[in-house]
Design a protein around this motif. Structure first.
Motif, PDB file in Angstrom:
ATOM      1  N   THR A   1       5.273  13.747   0.392  1.00 16.44           N
ATOM      2  CA  THR A   1       5.618  12.580   1.199  1.00 16.44           C
ATOM      3  C   THR A   1       5.069  11.323   0.540  1.00 16.44           C
ATOM      4  O   THR A   1       3.964  11.336  -0.006  1.00 16.44           O
ATOM      5  CB  THR A   1       5.029  12.715   2.622  1.00 16.44           C
ATOM      6  N   SER A   2       5.838  10.246   0.596  1.00 12.15           N
ATOM      7  CA  SER A   2       5.401   8.938   0.105  1.00 12.15           C
ATOM      8  C   SER A   2       5.708   7.911   1.186  1.00 12.15           C
ATOM      9  O   SER A   2       6.820   7.865   1.708  1.00 12.15           O
ATOM     10  CB  SER A   2       6.120   8.563  -1.194  1.00 12.15           C
ATOM     11  N   VAL A   3       4.714   7.101   1.529  1.00  2.86           N
ATOM     12  CA  VAL A   3       4.872   6.050   2.531  1.00  2.86           C
ATOM     13  C   VAL A   3       4.471   4.729   1.885  1.00  2.86           C
ATOM     14  O   VAL A   3       3.370   4.600   1.353  1.00  2.86           O
ATOM     15  CB  VAL A   3       4.007   6.308   3.784  1.00  2.86           C
ATOM     16  N   MET A   4       5.368   3.749   1.917  1.00  2.00           N
ATOM     17  CA  MET A   4       5.084   2.431   1.367  1.00  2.00           C
ATOM     18  C   MET A   4       4.962   1.436   2.509  1.00  2.00           C
ATOM     19  O   MET A   4       5.881   1.271   3.300  1.00  2.00           O
ATOM     20  CB  MET A   4       6.174   1.982   0.390  1.00  2.00           C
ATOM     21  N   ILE A   5       3.810   0.777   2.575  1.00  3.30           N
ATOM     22  CA  ILE A   5       3.511  -0.209   3.610  1.00  3.30           C
ATOM     23  C   ILE A   5       3.419  -1.572   2.934  1.00  3.30           C
ATOM     24  O   ILE A   5       2.720  -1.717   1.928  1.00  3.30           O
ATOM     25  CB  ILE A   5       2.187   0.124   4.321  1.00  3.30           C
ATOM     26  N   ALA A   6       4.097  -2.569   3.472  1.00  4.81           N
ATOM     27  CA  ALA A   6       4.053  -3.921   2.924  1.00  4.81           C
ATOM     28  C   ALA A   6       3.780  -4.904   4.053  1.00  4.81           C
ATOM     29  O   ALA A   6       4.479  -4.894   5.068  1.00  4.81           O
ATOM     30  CB  ALA A   6       5.352  -4.267   2.212  1.00  4.81           C
ATOM     31  N   VAL A   7       2.752  -5.746   3.887  1.00 10.39           N
ATOM     32  CA  VAL A   7       2.415  -6.763   4.882  1.00 10.39           C
ATOM     33  C   VAL A   7       2.259  -8.105   4.175  1.00 10.39           C
ATOM     34  O   VAL A   7       1.871  -8.164   3.002  1.00 10.39           O
ATOM     35  CB  VAL A   7       1.113  -6.413   5.635  1.00 10.39           C
TER      36      VAL A   7
ATOM     37  N   ILE B   1       2.398   4.036  12.614  1.00  9.85           N
ATOM     38  CA  ILE B   1       2.640   3.476  11.272  1.00  9.85           C
ATOM     39  C   ILE B   1       3.720   2.395  11.340  1.00  9.85           C
ATOM     40  O   ILE B   1       3.436   1.215  11.116  1.00  9.85           O
ATOM     41  CB  ILE B   1       3.042   4.597  10.293  1.00  9.85           C
ATOM     42  N   ILE B   2       4.957   2.777  11.649  1.00  6.33           N
ATOM     43  CA  ILE B   2       6.061   1.829  11.576  1.00  6.33           C
ATOM     44  C   ILE B   2       5.902   0.706  12.606  1.00  6.33           C
ATOM     45  O   ILE B   2       5.954  -0.485  12.271  1.00  6.33           O
ATOM     46  CB  ILE B   2       7.400   2.566  11.778  1.00  6.33           C
ATOM     47  N   GLY B   3       5.706   1.084  13.870  1.00  4.54           N
ATOM     48  CA  GLY B   3       5.585   0.064  14.912  1.00  4.54           C
ATOM     49  C   GLY B   3       4.411  -0.865  14.691  1.00  4.54           C
ATOM     50  O   GLY B   3       4.513  -2.084  14.895  1.00  4.54           O
TER      51      GLY B   3
ATOM     52  N   GLN C   1       6.696  -4.256   6.695  1.00  2.00           N
ATOM     53  CA  GLN C   1       7.762  -3.270   6.599  1.00  2.00           C
ATOM     54  C   GLN C   1       7.183  -1.940   6.147  1.00  2.00           C
ATOM     55  O   GLN C   1       6.145  -1.894   5.469  1.00  2.00           O
ATOM     56  CB  GLN C   1       8.840  -3.726   5.605  1.00  2.00           C
ATOM     57  N   VAL C   2       7.873  -0.857   6.492  1.00  2.00           N
ATOM     58  CA  VAL C   2       7.469   0.491   6.099  1.00  2.00           C
ATOM     59  C   VAL C   2       8.688   1.215   5.551  1.00  2.00           C
ATOM     60  O   VAL C   2       9.781   1.141   6.135  1.00  2.00           O
ATOM     61  CB  VAL C   2       6.884   1.289   7.292  1.00  2.00           C
ATOM     62  N   ARG C   3       8.496   1.904   4.419  1.00  2.18           N
ATOM     63  CA  ARG C   3       9.529   2.793   3.887  1.00  2.18           C
ATOM     64  C   ARG C   3       8.906   4.161   3.661  1.00  2.18           C
ATOM     65  O   ARG C   3       7.732   4.252   3.249  1.00  2.18           O
ATOM     66  CB  ARG C   3      10.106   2.238   2.579  1.00  2.18           C
ATOM     67  N   LEU C   4       9.667   5.197   3.931  1.00  7.61           N
ATOM     68  CA  LEU C   4       9.147   6.555   3.856  1.00  7.61           C
ATOM     69  C   LEU C   4      10.119   7.441   3.096  1.00  7.61           C
ATOM     70  O   LEU C   4      11.326   7.384   3.336  1.00  7.61           O
ATOM     71  CB  LEU C   4       8.898   7.093   5.271  1.00  7.61           C
ATOM     72  N   TRP C   5       9.561   8.236   2.172  1.00  7.46           N
ATOM     73  CA  TRP C   5      10.349   9.222   1.438  1.00  7.46           C
ATOM     74  C   TRP C   5       9.679  10.586   1.615  1.00  7.46           C
ATOM     75  O   TRP C   5       8.478  10.729   1.380  1.00  7.46           O
ATOM     76  CB  TRP C   5      10.406   8.898  -0.048  1.00  7.46           C
TER      77      TRP C   5
ATOM     78  N   VAL D   1       0.867  -1.184   0.000  1.00 10.83           N
ATOM     79  CA  VAL D   1       0.000   0.000   0.000  1.00 10.83           C
ATOM     80  C   VAL D   1       0.897   1.226   0.000  1.00 10.83           C
ATOM     81  O   VAL D   1       1.755   1.380   0.879  1.00 10.83           O
ATOM     82  CB  VAL D   1      -0.937   0.026   1.227  1.00 10.83           C
ATOM     83  N   MET D   2       0.709   2.080  -0.992  1.00 10.58           N
ATOM     84  CA  MET D   2       1.519   3.294  -1.111  1.00 10.58           C
ATOM     85  C   MET D   2       0.611   4.508  -0.919  1.00 10.58           C
ATOM     86  O   MET D   2      -0.420   4.631  -1.586  1.00 10.58           O
ATOM     87  CB  MET D   2       2.184   3.351  -2.478  1.00 10.58           C
ATOM     88  N   VAL D   3       0.983   5.402  -0.031  1.00 17.73           N
ATOM     89  CA  VAL D   3       0.242   6.642   0.214  1.00 17.73           C
ATOM     90  C   VAL D   3       1.148   7.808  -0.148  1.00 17.73           C
ATOM     91  O   VAL D   3       2.253   7.927   0.396  1.00 17.73           O
ATOM     92  CB  VAL D   3      -0.205   6.748   1.687  1.00 17.73           C
TER      93      VAL D   3
END
Length: 403
Positions: A387-393, A366-368, A376-380, A341-343
């Motif tokens: 801002t871009s936040v990538m969430i992967a489950v 978010i991260i925790g 996992q979470v990655r943030l740019w 999921v990318m926001v």
């Protein structure tokens, strides 16, 4: 998994195109700044080599004014900034070329590449606003204004008109990049979920909940009384009591049938939760564009579902509170056993490394939350760049029924 192999989360193609487009726009502005610097150095060099060293003052000042408008455009890319950059740049291009042609008339035939540096910078104005395709008109306007100021400068200096190939090649290349990236972003309309159908589904679920509440009240207030009447009776029930019990049982059966899942999507928890989040944010003033509707039907564990929805809600809430914009994009994709999921937003942005340790919004909400569910979470982000936040489950393992 093979030893040493690293799993790399691949963002959706339309998101990758958006990131690439932003990078190209910033690169274009950086190249334009280099062109302005080169033009200023050329003017200074010719002035020093000539008999009038002060002749570089006016062209350098106009180039400095153009650089200032480019800096403003980088900070706040909008129509006013783009128009100011093109306007000041056109005047600077005229003054610059007149000064060079006056000092060195032979540049019109042998040094067109020195004359057209500022014309190339005008082409690199890039897309202005949220739509990438707008870059076609802005870059074309920069190319046209550069050509017009070149003609005017040649006529004023009494020299042959020398366009050179630089501005034309820059314009063609930039337009090709814009069109290709825009087509990538627009090439997957079928993946956008039908929000009308989702809203209708939400209304159906709301009606189902109302029916379930009604049945619960019926069980509590009526059926239990009927059962109590049966237990207390010492003989056959009269016709009125039997009809009332039969009616109550039919109402219960209708509620049971209505609450059964369909075969098409037996588990649509993510879709329903996503709809609820989007509707809530819409009421609060945030427009959310969703891409990748098929991914909302993937199986997730309860922990992964709860963590994903909670993190997504926190991301969108941060956009509404801190980004300074009213639009956000959500991209969903399921592959390789993971839901991504990318926001993204085009808002104010921030420095992720400058977040105080006691600020628990991103780290906790978010991260925790995602890491606790095995994701996992990655943030740019950076100030002024969104801002871009990538969430992967991980997806839930589908069990094969026993034969």
């Amino acid at each position: 998994m093979q030893a040493g192999r690293v799993r790399v989360a691949v963002p959706p193609r339309d998101f990758a195109a958006t990131v690439s487009a932003r990078s190209i726009v910033r690169a274009g502005w950086a190249i334009a700044a280099v062109y302005l610097l080169v033009a200023a150095l050329i003017a200074l060099d010719l002035a020093v080599a000539g008999s009038d060293p002060t002749g570089a003052i006016v062209p350098v000042l106009t180039l400095a004014a153009t650089a200032a408008t480019l800096f403003l455009l980088v900070l706040r890319p909008n129509r006013a900034g783009g128009s100011l950059f093109l306007g000041i740049g056109t005047v600077a291009n005229f003054v610059y070329q007149v000064s060079l042609l006056t000092a060195e008339p032979e540049l019109a035939t042998d040094g067109a590449y020195l004359l057209n540096r500022l014309s190339c910078a005008l082409v690199l104005v890039g897309p202005i606003g949220p739509r990438l395709i707008s870059g076609i008109s802005w870059c074309s306007a920069g190319f046209a204004l550069g050509a017009l100021s070149t003609v005017a400068a040649a006529l004023t200096a009494g020299a042959p008109i020398a366009f050179g190939n630089g501005p034309l090649l820059t314009w063609i290349l930039y337009l090709i990049i814009i069109v290709v990236l825009d087509r990538i972003r627009e090439s997957q309309p079928g993946r956008v979920p039908n929000l009308d159908e989702l809203e209708a589904e939400t209304a159906r679920l709301a009606g189902q909940r109302q029916l379930e509440e009604k049945v619960a009240a019926l069980v509590h207030d009526t059926v239990l009384n009927d059962l109590n009447a049966l237990a207390a009776s010492h003989g056959r029930l009269d016709a009125r009591a039997a009809d009332r019990i039969r009616s109550d049982l039919e109402a219960l059966a209708e509620a049971s049938i209505a609450s059964e899942p369909t075969d098409e999507h037996p588990s649509d928890g993510l879709r329903d939760e996503l709809l609820a989040v989007i509707r809530e944010l819409q009421w609060r003033g945030l427009t959310v564009d969703v891409t990748g509707g098929d991914a909302v039907h993937v199986p997730l564990t309860n922990d992964a579902l709860e963590a994903t929805v909670g993190a997504l809600t926190a991301c969108l809430d941060n956009v509404l509170k801190h980004a300074g914009v009213t639009e956000a994009q959500v991209y969903l994709e399921a592959n390789d056993g993971r839901l991504t999921v990318m926001v993204t937003d085009d808002g104010a942005g921030f420095d992720p490394h400058a977040i105080p340790a006691d600020r628990l919004g991103i780290r906790g909400s978010i991260i925790g939350r995602i890491e606790a569910a095995g994701g996992q979470v990655r943030l740019w982000s950076s100030p002024g760049s969104g801002t871009s936040v990538m969430i992967a489950v991980p997806l839930a393992e589908e069990r094969v029924p026993d034969a």
